[in-house]
Design an enzyme around this catalytic site. Structure first.
Site, PDB file in Angstrom:
ATOM      1  CB  ALA A  29     -18.251  49.474 -70.930  1.00  0.00           C
ATOM      2  CG  ASN A  30     -23.415  49.795 -68.541  1.00  0.00           C
ATOM      3  OD1 ASN A  30     -23.253  49.274 -67.506  1.00  0.00           O
ATOM      4  ND2 ASN A  30     -23.844  49.517 -69.533  1.00  0.00           N
ATOM      5  NE  ARG A  31     -18.484  55.047 -63.786  1.00  0.00           N
ATOM      6  CZ  ARG A  31     -17.047  54.829 -63.900  1.00  0.00           C
ATOM      7  NH1 ARG A  31     -16.469  54.040 -63.542  1.00  0.00           N
ATOM      8  NH2 ARG A  31     -16.509  56.045 -64.246  1.00  0.00           N
ATOM      9  CB  ALA A  95     -26.669  48.159 -66.900  1.00  0.00           C
TER      10      ALA A  95
END
Ligand code: C5P
Length: 220
Positions: A29-31, A95
């Site tokens: 995942a990402n932030r 994102a």
């Protein structure tokens, strides 16, 4: 009935991160919180647009009064975008993970006692923004991409605009020191064919309202 400048227009917004499975219980995942994309969808709605909101697993709730299409992976996001077209404009604020795990399995990866960690093989995900920008059929009249950069923001974002083939790029500096990723403020630069506008640091809601007004002006 309130009538806004985007009445009768359909705008597609992507938002949030994507999650790419490693096995049934783990993911990459990402932030991204989804805050900016959510604010943009709400601002477009407030100007009268019909909004299709394609969102990955964000930490902020989606806005009311938009069509929410919840997805998890980049490939699901691409399929949902395809389903939601045609649109007058598309704002790709998600994102999207650049890579997914090629060998993601249906079973939980277990320690096998050898002390050797598993090897994750990665495959590039579809670039949704580049794909939408390059459509010959059904291409939204206005395609807006985002560029989260940590250095040489304008230079990198200008190159990204050309590479992706989108009309506008909203560039933002996401260096950790700015507190923008996951925060409530944003400092963006709008890059168009005809020039660069640096906007002062302001709330993500205000960035969204300004961008929605620019979109309404461009579609008018
Ligand atoms: O390539 P990069 O991730 O830096 O580009 C950011 C822009 O491209 C954003 O608008 C993002 O939503 C979009 N993007 C996409 N699909 C991808 C990767 C990025 O739509 N696979």
């Amino acid at each position: 009935v309130s009538r806004g400048p985007l009445e009768g227009r359909h705008v597609l917004v992507t938002s949030g991160p994507t999650h790419e499975p490693i096995d049934p219980v783990r993911y990459l995942a990402n932030r991204s919180s989804g805050a900016q994309g959510t604010a943009i969808a709400a601002a477009l709605r407030d100007l009268g647009a019909r909004v299709s909101f394609v969102t990955g697993p964000a930490t902020v709730p989606p806005p009311e009064g938009v069509e929410v299409i919840a997805v998890e992976t980049a490939r699901q996001m691409r399929d949902a975008v395809q389903q939601a077209l045609p649109a007058d404009a598309a704002v790709m604020a998600a994102a999207v993970a650049d890579w997914r795990v090629t060998n993601a399995g249906a079973r939980k990866i277990k320690k096998d006692g050898s002390g050797k960690p598993p090897v994750l093989d990665m495959t590039e995900n579809p670039d949704i923004l580049a794909w939408v920008s390059g459509l010959t059929d059904r291409r939204p009249a206005l395609v807006v991409g985002f560029a989260a950069e940590t250095d040489d923001v304008i230079e990198n974002a200008t190159a990204k605009r050309a590479r992706k083939g989108c009309d506008w790029i909203v560039a933002n500096d996401v260096s950790p020191a700015t507190g923008i990723m996951g925060g409530t403020e944003n400092a963006v630069t709008l890059i168009r064919q005809d020039g660069v506008q640096e906007w002062p640091r302001m709330g993500k809601d205000e960035v969204a309202r300004r961008l929605a007004r620019e979109i309404a002006r461009a579609l008018a």
